[in-house]
Design an enzyme around this catalytic site. Sequence first.
Site, PDB file in Angstrom:
ATOM      1  N   ASP A 160     -16.072 -64.754  41.517  1.00 49.67           N
ATOM      2  CA  ASP A 160     -17.425 -64.665  40.950  1.00 49.67           C
ATOM      3  C   ASP A 160     -18.161 -65.980  40.679  1.00 49.67           C
ATOM      4  OD1 ASP A 160     -15.587 -65.158  38.927  1.00 49.67           O
ATOM      5  OD2 ASP A 160     -16.129 -63.444  37.672  1.00 49.67           O
TER       6      ASP A 160
ATOM      7  N   GLU B 234     -10.476 -71.272  31.443  1.00 47.44           N
ATOM      8  CA  GLU B 234     -10.860 -70.527  30.230  1.00 47.44           C
ATOM      9  C   GLU B 234     -11.189 -71.483  29.089  1.00 47.44           C
ATOM     10  OE1 GLU B 234     -11.537 -67.539  30.289  1.00 47.44           O
ATOM     11  OE2 GLU B 234     -10.307 -66.523  31.789  1.00 47.44           O
TER      12      GLU B 234
ATOM     13  N   ARG C  84     -15.030 -71.656  27.607  1.00 44.56           N
ATOM     14  CA  ARG C  84     -15.224 -71.102  26.259  1.00 44.56           C
ATOM     15  C   ARG C  84     -15.269 -72.199  25.198  1.00 44.56           C
ATOM     16  NH1 ARG C  84     -12.316 -65.183  26.350  1.00 44.56           N
ATOM     17  NH2 ARG C  84     -11.896 -65.151  28.563  1.00 44.56           N
TER      18      ARG C  84
ATOM     19  N   GLU D  63     -21.527 -59.133  31.784  1.00 50.01           N
ATOM     20  CA  GLU D  63     -22.281 -59.461  33.011  1.00 50.01           C
ATOM     21  C   GLU D  63     -23.577 -58.656  33.174  1.00 50.01           C
ATOM     22  OE1 GLU D  63     -18.986 -58.972  32.895  1.00 50.01           O
ATOM     23  OE2 GLU D  63     -18.364 -61.058  33.152  1.00 50.01           O
TER      24      GLU D  63
HETATM   25  C1  DMJ Z   1     -16.140 -64.579  30.809  1.00 49.40           C
HETATM   26  O1  DMJ Z   1     -15.086 -65.303  30.296  1.00 49.40           O
HETATM   27  C2  DMJ Z   1     -16.912 -65.363  31.810  1.00 49.40           C
HETATM   28  O2  DMJ Z   1     -18.163 -64.783  31.966  1.00 49.40           O
HETATM   29  C3  DMJ Z   1     -16.238 -65.454  33.145  1.00 49.40           C
HETATM   30  O3  DMJ Z   1     -17.016 -66.119  34.104  1.00 49.40           O
HETATM   31  C4  DMJ Z   1     -15.931 -64.085  33.653  1.00 49.40           C
HETATM   32  N1  DMJ Z   1     -15.257 -63.289  32.699  1.00 49.40           N
HETATM   33  C5  DMJ Z   1     -15.609 -63.287  31.325  1.00 49.40           C
HETATM   34  C6  DMJ Z   1     -16.506 -62.173  30.885  1.00 49.40           C
HETATM   35  O4  DMJ Z   1     -16.358 -60.982  31.498  1.00 49.40           O
END
Ligand code: DMJ
Length: 656
Positions: free
Chosen positions: A375, A225, A229, A546
């Site tokens: 994902d 995270e 970010r 997404e």
């Molecule tokens: C984000 O922090 C990123 O896109 C991550 O890959 C998946 N989840 C969240 C958004 O939904």
Amino acid sequence: MAVLPITSHDVQSDYDNAKFRRRSVFKVITQALLTSNVRRNCGSCGIGKLLALLMIAGLAFLTVARTNPGISAASQIVQHINVRGEEKVITEGHGNAESWKRFWRKPPRLPPRLPPHGKVGNNSLAAEVHTQQQVLGSAVRQTKVAEAFRHAWTGYKNYAMGSDELMPLSKRGVDGLGGLGATIVDSLDTAMIMGLNDIVQEAGYWIEKKLPERLNEKGQVNLFETTIRVLGGLLSAYCLSGGDNGTTGDWGSRSRLDGPNPAIYLERAQDLADRLMSAFTSSRTPIPFSDVILRERSAHPAPDGLSSTSEVSSLQLEFWYLSKLSGNPKYGDAAMHVLEHLKTLPKLEGLVPIYISPHSGHFSGQNIRLGSRGDSYYEYLVKVWLQQRGAGHGGSDVSYLREMYDEAIKGVKNRLIQKSIPKGLVFVGELPSGQDGSFYPKMDHLVCFLPGTLALGATRGLTKQRAMEEGLMTIEDIENLKLAEDIMKTCYEMYAVTTTGLAPEIAHFHTQEFYEDGLQGGNKSSEFLDDIIIRYADRHNLLRPETVESLFVLHRITQDPKYLEWGWQIFQAFESHTKVDSGGYTSLNDVTVLPPSRRDKMETFFLGETLKYLYLLFGDSNVLPLDRFVFNTEAHPLPIIGKGVENDHTSQTRAS
Ligand code: DMJ
């Protein structure tokens, strides 16, 4: 089209443009006659003018009384929107009194309505008008998105400045991500892209003055995270503010950006990355630990000892770019070592379980999915390849990533794709028990990153038209782009099927083997009501990006205007149901009821991703072109180094 700072004056003038208003029959006829024949022939004739006006009024009355009231393109739109509760209801009237009221009512101000895709035909004038409308409509929409971003930022600034996230209902901040002011860093490049210089300054000043002490004092953060970010946000800010002119040059903005010297962003990025490096160096295997104690520069595994597969495989864009910028290879080497290691592990047709052990270096469990914890493994395979494939001497051979990606997508097609019944939505399911277990028709909203990733992989960020012309697309690429469009539709329908027009966190799909009764989305006019099942526990919405992310990429690549319309509908639904008057936007508990109950949290990715992708969707494709920039999984654009697409022309394997 340049991105210019938006002012309230711009908003007003956009809406004052007559193209955005529906004019009444009366106005149209009157204006036409008064500006042509009547004015020419009878301009000085008072009686003539009066007679003409009386005749027009009579004609208009007959027209209004005879036609089904309110059935015009514009009012159809309003009535359609009503189903979602986004506009005030205009009920259909019966009888003359109602018709007269409608006759005199000020027409609603609406965005322009585009003709359905493919209906423009060969008429060049119609095409020209259509293009102009689209450009104007998109400018208004971008303005609206920028206003939403400002509203979100203002709420955060007023009640939570310096905290990770805003709780917009309680009007306070919360540190859910370790206390590095995550909303500030996640938002900064969005403000740069939107040309909102005052916000760039506020965020930039905080990063310059306050972030260093946070980095020194704060404790536990999650490696993934914090990388996507905060590190991603700092690197992108460095790049967009001109720090990396060597590789990026002009990224498409004409805004002059204020804020600190770009070098500050790089300094902060390196300070953070030096601390995060302990996650790699503390582990005996190439798989990093999931948590880092920033002030101690130490790391440890998660309580269950495992890391998520998506987390360890979604650090490479950021760490590798930092190595390029700093000249120190240690960041990129550590991160790329993870992917080199993953390449050696056994997989199911390229598909991987969602957990991995940093102790053994092996996957743990059988659960395979493209939703949470799986994902961005698939996303980074192709994005890291795109970023580094043309890097020449500075980079190593990354063609193995493209091979892993191609194999994984074949696996997705063979194992995870099915169609729902009765209406045949193409969706991506799961294999909770791996190869030997059964298919489970559950799809997280998170999976909606996949259409964008598939499209990028298919054309390498070029438009489909150009990629075809240049002979870059194989049959498989063409198939993958078609699959992207099919899944995109499903993701859109996950929004359109609910009462609020917002998607749930998770959907199940009706198949021959699977059905649960009475769990519909609530929008009775959706033809997919019986295809999509929404369990009570899955009905929340976290303002996730997404779907709009994929709409942005698919629109850039296919240039199909329906993606603009879908994005606009989704934006309006966010506006209607998640906006908090005092500032900010909030997550929801249940997207199937009106009004939806609210959760009191504005996730950082709403500013970092959702609003950024919406803004870019409605904007010019010369801003951050996808063959020159790759967006990390938190929507922070980083430059593609070196030759990029040019490199593909010389590649024997990709020539068609
Ligand atoms: C984000 O922090 C990123 O896109 C991550 O890959 C998946 N989840 C969240 C958004 O939904």
